[in-house]
Design an enzyme around this catalytic site. Structure first.
Site, PDB file in Angstrom:
ATOM      1  N   THR A   1       0.843  -1.206   0.000  1.00 14.39           N
ATOM      2  CA  THR A   1       0.000   0.000   0.000  1.00 14.39           C
ATOM      3  C   THR A   1       0.878   1.255   0.000  1.00 14.39           C
ATOM      4  OG1 THR A   1      -1.482  -1.304   1.396  1.00 14.39           O
ATOM      5  CG2 THR A   1      -2.086   0.991   1.011  1.00 14.39           C
TER       6      THR A   1
ATOM      7  N   ASP B   1      -1.270  -3.553   9.036  1.00 16.56           N
ATOM      8  CA  ASP B   1      -1.839  -4.898   8.923  1.00 16.56           C
ATOM      9  C   ASP B   1      -3.224  -4.971   9.549  1.00 16.56           C
ATOM     10  OD1 ASP B   1       0.504  -6.167   7.665  1.00 16.56           O
ATOM     11  OD2 ASP B   1       1.461  -5.568   9.535  1.00 16.56           O
TER      12      ASP B   1
ATOM     13  N   GLY C   1       4.070  -6.529   9.214  1.00 12.49           N
ATOM     14  CA  GLY C   1       3.908  -7.680   8.325  1.00 12.49           C
ATOM     15  C   GLY C   1       5.024  -7.743   7.287  1.00 12.49           C
TER      16      GLY C   1
ATOM     17  N   GLU D   1       9.722   1.869  10.921  1.00  8.21           N
ATOM     18  CA  GLU D   1       8.397   2.497  10.765  1.00  8.21           C
ATOM     19  C   GLU D   1       7.994   3.224  12.042  1.00  8.21           C
ATOM     20  OE1 GLU D   1       6.359  -0.522   7.497  1.00  8.21           O
ATOM     21  OE2 GLU D   1       6.143  -0.968   9.621  1.00  8.21           O
TER      22      GLU D   1
HETATM   23  C1  5RP Z   1       5.490  -3.345   6.914  1.00  5.12           C
HETATM   24  C2  5RP Z   1       4.134  -2.922   7.355  1.00  5.12           C
HETATM   25  C3  5RP Z   1       3.119  -2.723   6.276  1.00  5.12           C
HETATM   26  O1  5RP Z   1       2.642  -1.425   6.352  1.00  5.12           O
HETATM   27  C4  5RP Z   1       1.997  -3.684   6.493  1.00  5.12           C
HETATM   28  O2  5RP Z   1       2.538  -5.013   6.532  1.00  5.12           O
HETATM   29  C5  5RP Z   1       0.941  -3.592   5.386  1.00  5.12           C
HETATM   30  O3  5RP Z   1       1.484  -4.078   4.188  1.00  5.12           O
HETATM   31  P1  5RP Z   1       0.628  -4.092   2.841  1.00  5.12           P
HETATM   32  O4  5RP Z   1       0.340  -2.662   2.512  1.00  5.12           O
HETATM   33  O5  5RP Z   1       1.535  -4.754   1.842  1.00  5.12           O
HETATM   34  O6  5RP Z   1      -0.625  -4.888   3.111  1.00  5.12           O
HETATM   35  O7  5RP Z   1       3.851  -2.730   8.503  1.00  5.12           O
HETATM   36  O8  5RP Z   1       6.329  -3.608   8.012  1.00  5.12           O
END
Ligand code: 5RP
Length: 236
Positions: free
Chosen positions: A35, A90, A102, A109
């Site tokens: 995303t 997530d 995730g 982050e």
């Molecule tokens: C990475 C994260 C991502 O923001 C989270 O996993 C969402 O990923 P995606 O947009 O691919 O569903 O926390 O560490």
């Protein structure tokens, strides 16, 4: 009416909405994941049209994508407090508490989010939940004695009243996933986290844990995209 039939179209729509909150001259934190990548690509188009921004990335992967699009990337230390960070998640609960990590980038982050005046979370509607915990909670741990630390994580989840506490090493023992910071990720399948604040405090007190994927009080608002459009959650 279905405007965005797929999860990917919804992610792109949420990203496009967040881009409307970006102004010329801003310093930005760039999140990680599919995303956030939509946002980075959309931002790249604006930069090529002349938008001036200075950005810090939450992962090597995001930095590489941004640089490939001519988005200027700096060390966070060089930018200080950021105007805005845009990132995925997530899970997002009604209080804007989040599960993140995730993609394995939770430490950077969280550092970038905590250094930002505002944090916008962008997501498709599958990420919006009433209670956190169906998505296994990522916990970043040091490799030394990681099995001992994983046992402490399981105990903390049980003591915090989680529905379950199954902890697994991401990637497995033969090929553990290694974060940008050189750490491992333990994923704790909590089933349901009734009290995220209590679990966050318990995890923060365990030696060997670098950080965890509960983001509480960091998100300013969320743009959640469903099949019919994008809705805003929380205050900017
Ligand atoms: C990475 C994260 C991502 O923001 C989270 O996993 C969402 O990923 P995606 O947009 O691919 O569903 O926390 O560490």
């Amino acid at each position: 009416m279905t405007i965005y039939p797929t999860a990917d179209a919804r992610k792109a729509a949420a990203a496009a909405r967040a881009l409307q909150d970006v102004a010329d001259g801003m310093t930005l934190g760039l999140g990680t994941g599919s995303t956030a990548a939509h946002f980075v690509r959309a931002l790249g188009s604006r930069v090529r049209e002349g938008l001036k921004v200075r950005c810090a990335a939450t992962s090597e992967e995001t930095a590489a994508l941004a640089l490939s699009l001519d988005i200027p990337i700096f060390e966070l230390d060089a930018l200080g407090t950021l105007d805005l960070t845009v990132d995925g998640a997530d899970e997002i609960d009604p209080d804007l508490s989040l599960i993140k990590g995730g993609g394995g980038a939770l430490l950077r982050e969280k550092i970038v989010a905590a250094a930002s005046r505002a944090v916008i979370i962008i997501a498709d509607d599958k990420k919006a939940v009433e209670t956190l915990g169906a998505f296994p909670l990522p916990v970043e741990i040091v490799p030394f004695a990681h099995r001992t630390t994983m046992q402490r994580i399981a105990e903390a989840a049980a003591m915090a009243g989680c529905a379950q506490n199954l902890v697994t090493l991401r990637g497995g023992d033969a090929h553990p996933f290694v974060t940008d910071g050189g750490h491992y990720i333990a994923d704790c399948d909590c089933g349901r986290i009734p009290d995220p604040e209590t679990l966050a405090a318990m995890l923060a007190s365990i030696p060997g844990i670098v950080d965890h994927g509960l983001f509480i009080g960091l998100a300013s608002k969320a743009y959640i995209a469903g099949e019919g459009g994008v809705t805003e959650q929380g205050q900017g």
